[in-house]
Design an enzyme around this catalytic site. Structure first.
Site, PDB file in Angstrom:
ATOM      1  N   GLU A 170       0.842  -1.197   0.000  1.00 19.27           N
ATOM      2  CA  GLU A 170       0.000   0.000   0.000  1.00 19.27           C
ATOM      3  C   GLU A 170       0.886   1.259   0.000  1.00 19.27           C
ATOM      4  OE1 GLU A 170      -2.233   0.286   3.652  1.00 19.27           O
ATOM      5  OE2 GLU A 170      -3.628   1.763   2.827  1.00 19.27           O
ATOM      6  N   LYS A 188      -9.336   2.071  -2.300  1.00 25.28           N
ATOM      7  CA  LYS A 188      -9.533   1.454  -0.986  1.00 25.28           C
ATOM      8  C   LYS A 188     -10.942   1.751  -0.489  1.00 25.28           C
ATOM      9  CE  LYS A 188      -7.033   0.990   3.441  1.00 25.28           C
ATOM     10  NZ  LYS A 188      -5.860   1.507   4.202  1.00 25.28           N
ATOM     11  N   CYS A 208      -5.136  -3.349   2.395  1.00 20.85           N
ATOM     12  CA  CYS A 208      -4.989  -3.397   3.857  1.00 20.85           C
ATOM     13  C   CYS A 208      -6.328  -3.553   4.593  1.00 20.85           C
ATOM     14  CB  CYS A 208      -4.218  -2.161   4.322  1.00 20.85           C
ATOM     15  SG  CYS A 208      -3.387  -2.412   5.914  1.00 20.85           S
ATOM     16  N   GLY A 249      24.143   3.705  34.030  1.00 23.30           N
ATOM     17  CA  GLY A 249      24.438   2.477  34.764  1.00 23.30           C
ATOM     18  C   GLY A 249      23.170   1.689  35.045  1.00 23.30           C
ATOM     19  N   GLY A 250      22.030   2.246  34.688  1.00 24.77           N
ATOM     20  CA  GLY A 250      20.743   1.576  34.891  1.00 24.77           C
ATOM     21  C   GLY A 250      20.366   0.722  33.694  1.00 24.77           C
ATOM     22  N   ILE A 251      19.294  -0.009  33.874  1.00 21.07           N
ATOM     23  CA  ILE A 251      18.930  -1.010  32.874  1.00 21.07           C
ATOM     24  C   ILE A 251      18.333  -0.397  31.609  1.00 21.07           C
ATOM     25  CG2 ILE A 251      16.651  -1.475  33.872  1.00 21.07           C
ATOM     26  CD1 ILE A 251      17.213  -4.488  33.267  1.00 21.07           C
ATOM     27  N   ASN A 304      15.337  17.538  39.718  1.00 18.11           N
ATOM     28  CA  ASN A 304      15.175  17.657  38.268  1.00 18.11           C
ATOM     29  C   ASN A 304      16.300  18.420  37.588  1.00 18.11           C
ATOM     30  OD1 ASN A 304      12.855  16.163  38.083  1.00 18.11           O
ATOM     31  ND2 ASN A 304      11.465  17.914  38.162  1.00 18.11           N
ATOM     32  N   GLU A 346       7.614   4.579  33.208  1.00 24.11           N
ATOM     33  CA  GLU A 346       7.972   5.945  33.591  1.00 24.11           C
ATOM     34  C   GLU A 346       7.124   6.973  32.852  1.00 24.11           C
ATOM     35  OE1 GLU A 346      12.797   5.149  34.093  1.00 24.11           O
ATOM     36  OE2 GLU A 346      12.072   6.492  32.523  1.00 24.11           O
TER      37      GLU A 346
END
Lengths: 559, 559
Positions: free
Chosen positions: A41, A115, A151, A310-312, A390, A419
Site C-alpha cells: 500500500e 480502498k 490493507c 548504569g541503569g537497565i 530535576n 515511567e
C-alpha cells in the site's frame, strides 16, 4: 501463474528512491519468473505520508512516479506491476485523494482499485485524507482473475471479529462477484491479493496471519498479503508478508523486519504446516532495532548518543543502538553527580566495553552546584526537593544536546513506558532526545529484553539487571519510594493505558486495592503534559503514547 | 416563544462542574422568560474530549449527568433544555458513541438528534469517535417546530461553499421536511437551531456568521447558533453565538470570548443592522488572553513564569499573561549572558515595571562557563557555534523549570510562529514551557499586537518594539543574519505552512526568487522534529502547529 510479493522499505516522500526500488524489485520478480509483482500500500510515496496528502504537489509527484513505473512495464517480457499509490479524487465532493492499488501492464495503467475501508482509530487517520471506494470489481492478469484489496479492506471479516467496524466486507463483496461468474471462471483458483501497510505491535503478525487464514478458509481462496517493511517515525512495519492456501494453511512467509521478495504459484498454492515463528521477545527486539535504525537513517543521520546511567533502561537502549547502527556509531555518555553510586559508573563503563562503544564521562557536580548557586537567592529557606532533583537530568539533557549539536549525532531517549505512564521522568531532562526507543516497553519487559540481550553472553552487566531500580537523584533513592513495585504497577498501567479499564475494573481484575489503583491512575492523568512534549515513541503495543493516543491536558477527570 | 442561548465555558471531563453550570444557566434562562434554553455541542462533557470518548466510563458518566439535567426539567414552570452530550451508540457495527443534541422536557429525554456531519480535517477527528446519523427529523417544543443541527451539520451549504465536503446538507434536509409539512405548520416561523463547539481562528467569527446568514436567507429561517466559549488546550472557542433573521440580518450577538446568556423571541426575530464588530487585532488579543487564562486555570494553576529577554516576543507574552491571570500572578525572569546587551536587561526591567509584575534577574554567565568547562575535553579544537549558542537558552529553560518545580507556577513559552516555522528556536531551551502562547502568531503580527498593547500608553517599551530582532546568542547577532527580513519571510511561511502552496507558486505569488523560497521551505521541513516536541500552541489561524497539522519527521521531501 507466478506472482511475486515485493516487501519493500520505502521512505515517505522519496519518489525518486522509492521508484528506483520498485523497479529493481519488479525486475527481480521478473527474473524469478513472476508475471505479476505486487508492492505494498502507498509504496510509491511511503506510508504514512500524513498531511503531505493534503498538498496537491505531493499527489502530483506520486502520479508522475506512477507514470514512470507504468512505462517500465511497456517493454516485452517484463512482468505486470500491482502497486499502491495515491491519486487525485475523481469526485468534486468530499476528500480530494484516493488510496489506490494500481495495475500497470503494457506501459500503462490498466486497472485501479480504490480502498474501500479507511481506518480511523489508534494511529490511523485515513478518513482525514481519502475518499472511500463505493464499488469494487475483479480484474485479470494473463487471464487469471484477481480480487484486489488494500490493507483494511481485509480487516472486517465477520467470521473472525466479534464486532465489525464497518457495515461492508470488501473481500466478501469480491467473492460474491466471483461466485456470480462461477461458470466462466471455472477451474481458476480464487486469488485474493491484499496490499498492506500494516504497522507492528507485539503479537500482531500472528493475529494478522490468523485473520487472513480465516478469510482463506471461509472463501476457499488463496490469500496473498504483501506488507510494507521498515520504520517510519513511531511506526515499525514488520513485513511478514504471507501466502495462505484455500485450506487456511500458510504456504509461505516473507522475512519479518527486513526487505524480501517471495514468489508463489497460483496453481500450486497448497498450505503446509510451516515452522514455528520467532518468539515474542525476539520479535519485539527486532522491531525496536529496525525502528531505531530506520529513524536514524531516514532522518539523514548515522551516529547516535546515549546517556548511560548504569541503569537497565539506558543499557538496553545502547544495546539496541549498537544492533541498529553499529558499535562504531554509538557513543555512551556517563554524567554522574554526587548521588550516583560508584557502582553505576562502573556498570556504565562495563556496558560500553561489552558493546564495544566509545564511552565519555562528563561529571556534572560543578554545573549542578553552579545552578544551585544561581538559584540560591530565590530558593533560600526551601529544602532540597523536586526542583533540585530535576536539575540533574536537565543538565544531562543539555550536555547530550550540546554534543548532538557539535557532532551531528542523534540523542536516543532511554525512558520506558512505566515511567512515561506515571510521569516518573523529567521533561527536558531524561526525556530529551530524537526518539524514545523503549517508550512503549513497560519496565518488566525491559528486564525480559535485557535477559534476551544476554542470552549468549553478558552484554548488559548482570549487576545492572539485578540491582534495585533508582533514578539516583537524591541519596539512597529507590523507584519504590514513589511507585509500587513494577510487578504490581505494570499490569495496572497496561490495563489503564492500553485497555482503558476503570479503577474498579482494574482493582477487581488484579486483586489490588482500589485506592492504590486510583493513586496510580492519577499519576497517569497528571503527566499527560509531559507525554505531549515527548520524543516520538516506537510503537510496539496495541496502544502506545503518541499519535494513536490523544488525550487533552487541561481537564478535570475523575479516575 | 422565547429561546435562550446559554454560551457556557465547560471543562473537559468535569461532569459535576459542567452540570452545575448548565443548571444555573437554565434557571437564568427560565427567569428571563425562556421556554427553551439551548447549550453548546458536548456541553455536558466539554469539547474536545478526544480519546476519553473511547472510555466506556466517560460515556456512562455523561449519560448520568444528562439524567440529572433531565430530572431538573421535571419541576413545573421550568424551561426545556436542549443540550449537547454523548451517548452510547445504538448500533453494534461501527463506532460506539454518538454526538447528540438532547431535548429534555418534563423530567426526561424527549428527543435526540444525532450529529450527521462529522468533521475530520485540521484539528477535528470526529469520525474517529462517532457514528454519524443517517436520519434526522423535526421536533417540537410548546407546539413550535424546531430544526436541530449540531455544528458541522450547518457547514455544508452549497450556496456558500465553492466545494462541498459532504454529499448531504442536513439543514437543507430538515427544511425539505418542513416544506413537506407546510400546511400543518402554516404561520409558524422556521427555526434552525445549531449547537456548536466551533473553535476560533482569526476572522472565523465573521465567516461563521456570514455562512449562517446565507443559510437563513436561502431557507427563509431564523438561524440561532450557540457556541461554546473558553480555552481547551490549543483551542480557543470564541462564543460569538448569534441569531439571524430570515432576511439574513443579525438579530443579536452574544459576547465574544466570554460566557453569556441571550434570549430571543421566535415571533419577532427580524434582523437589524448591528454595530460593527471588534477589529481583528483586538479579536486576536482576546483569543490569546482567554486561551492563556483557561489553560492555566483548567490545569489547576494560578501563577505563571515568563523568561524576559528584553525582546518583543517575551514582552508580548508577559502582557498577555498579565491580562489573563493578573499582574500579581506573573513573574518575569531575566537571565542574561555576556551576549545580552545592557539595553535588553533594562528593557525587560522596564516592561516588568510597566506591567506591575515581579522581576527576578538570574545571570547565567557562570553556569554557561561551567558547562563549557565540562565540555572542553570533547569540544577542544572546535570553534564557538550552534552547540555553544544553544547552551544559553537551555540553561534558561532549566532555570525556569527549576522555579516552576519549586514554586508551582507554569512556564509560558514565548516563541512566535515565524521561529517555530523555521526552527529558529532551541528545543529544550526557549521552547520550554507549558503553553506556546504566541506560537501561532507570525513575527509581523507580534509587532501589530504589541502596538495594540501600547494603544493607550507605553506598556511594552518602545525600545523593545523598535530595535532589530536578535536572539543575542553571540556577539552582535541579528535575526537577519540567518533569515530574510520578516516582511519577506512571513508571507512565504504563511503560504507554505498555512496554505500548502508550492515553492513555485509562492515565488510567483509574491514576486520573490524561487531559490530564496526553497531555502526557507527547507528550514520548515528540517525543523519538524522540534515542533513535535513543542508545548501546545494556542491556535489562532486556520492552520496552526499541533494536532491540526500532522507531518512525519523521517522523510525525504523535495520542496
Amino acid at each position: 501463474m507466478k506472482i511475486a510479493l515485493a516487501q519493500i522499505n520505502p521512505t515517505v516522500g522519496d519518489f525518486v528512491g522509492n521508484t528506483k526500488k520498485i523497479l529493481e524489485y519488479a525486475a527481480r520478480g521478473g527474473d524469478a519468473g513472476a508475471e505479476l509483482v505486487v508492492f505494498p500500500e502507498l509504496a510509491v510515496c511511503g506510508y504514512p505520508p500524513a498531511d503531505f496528502l493534503e498538498k496537491a504537489v505531493f499527489v502530483a509527484r506520486a502520479e508522475e512516479a506512477l507514470g514512470e513505473i507504468a512505462a517500465w512495464t511497456g517493454k516485452a517480457g517484463r512482468p505486470a506491476i500491482l502497486c499502491g499509490s495515491v491519486m487525485a479524487s475523481a469526485s468534486n465532493v468530499g476528500k480530494q485523494v484516493r488510496n489506490v492499488a494500481v495495475l500497470l501492464t503494457g506501459g500503462k495503467i490498466s486497472f485501479v482499485q480504490q480502498k474501500m475501508l479507511l481506518p480511523f482509530y489508534d494511529v490511523f487517520d485515513e478518513q482525514r485524507y481519502f475518499e472511500a471506494a463505493t464499488q469494487q470489481k475483479l480484474t485479470y492478469v494473463g487471464g487469471q482473475p484477481l480480487a484486489i484489496t488494500i490493507c483494511e479492506d481485509a480487516w472486517n471479516d465477520k467470521g473472525f471479529w466479534p464486532r465489525q467496524m464497518y457495515p461492508v466486507d470488501p473481500v466478501e463483496g469480491l467473492m460474491t462477484q466471483w461466485e456470480a461468474k462461477k461458470s466462466e471462471l471455472d477451474g481458476q483458483p480464487r486469488i485474493v491479493l491484499n496490499i498492506s501497510a500494516s504497522p507492528y505491535w507485539q503479537g500482531k503478525p500472528r493475529v494478522r496471519e490468523e485473520m487472513l487464514a480465516a478469510i482463506a478458509s471461509r472463501h476457499r481462496a488463496v490469500v496473498a498479503m504483501v506488507n510494507q517493511v521498515g520504520g517510519n517515525d513511531s511506526l515499525v512495519f514488520d513485513g511478514s508478508s504471507v501466502v495462505i492456501g484455500p485450506d487456511g494453511k500458510t504456504v509461505l512467509r516473507a522475512a519479518a523486519f527486513a526487505e524480501d521478495l517471495v514468489v508463489f504459484d497460483t496453481e500450486t498454492s497448497q498450505g503446509a504446516e510451516t515452522s514455528s515463528r520467532t518468539d515474542e521477545v525476539a520479535e519485539l527486539w527486532d522491531a525496536l532495532v529496525l525502528g531505531t535504525r530506520d529513524y536514524v537513517r531516514k532522518c539523514g543521520f548515522s551516529k547516535v548518543l546515549v546517556g548511560l546511567s548504569g541503569g537497565i533502561d539506558s543499557a538496553l537502549v545502547a544495546a539496541i543502538a549498537v544492533e541498529a547502527v553499529g558499535a562504531e556509531n554509538v557513543v555512551g555518555v556517563g554524567m554522574p553527580t554526587e548521588y550516583s553510586s560508584l557502582g553505576s559508573i562502573e556498570d556504565a563503563r562495563k556496558l560500553a566495553r561489552n558493546l564495544g562503544v566509545r564511552f565519555e564521562l562528563l561529571p556534572i557536580h560543578d554545573v549542578f552546584a553552579q545552578f544551585q548557586h544561581v538559584l540560591q537567592p530565590l530558593f533560600k529557606g526551601t529544602s532540597f526537593g523536586l526542583a533540585e532533583e530535576n536539575l540533574q537530568p536537565r543538565i544531562r539533557g543539555t550536555l547530550l544536546m550540546a554534543l548532538s549539536n557539535k557532532f551531528g549525532a542523534l540523542v536516543l531517549t532511554t525512558g520506558n513506558k512505566s515511567e512515561m505512564s506515571t510521569g516518573y521522568c523529567t521533561l527536558y531532562g531524561d526525556m530529551v532526545g530524537a526518539l524514545a526507543v523503549i517508550g512503549d516497553v513497560m519496565k518488566t519487559r525491559v528486564y525480559g529484553l535485557s535477559r534476551y540481550v544476554n542470552r549468549v553472553k553478558e552484554v548488559i552487566p548482570w549487576a545492572t539487571i539485578e540491582k534495585p531500580p533508582s533514578a539516583e537523584l537524591r541519596p539512597g533513592q529507590k523507584d519504590t519510594d514513589s511507585l509500587p513495585p513494577y510487578e504490581v504497577l505494570d499490569p495496572i498501567l497496561e490495563a489503564y493505558v492500553e485497555r482503558y479499564r476503570s479503577a474498579e475494573q482494574i482493582a477487581e481484575e488484579q486483586g489490588v486495592d482500589v485506592g492504590l489503583v486510583r493513586s496510580v491512575l492519577q499519576l497517569v492523568e497528571r503527566s499527560e503534559y509531559k507525554r505531549q512534549q515527548a520524543a516520538p515513541v516506537l510503537k510496539v503495543t496495541r496502544k502506545s503514547f503518541g499519535m494513536g493516543r490523544r488525550f487533552p491536558i487541561a481537564v478535570k477527570v475523575q479516575v
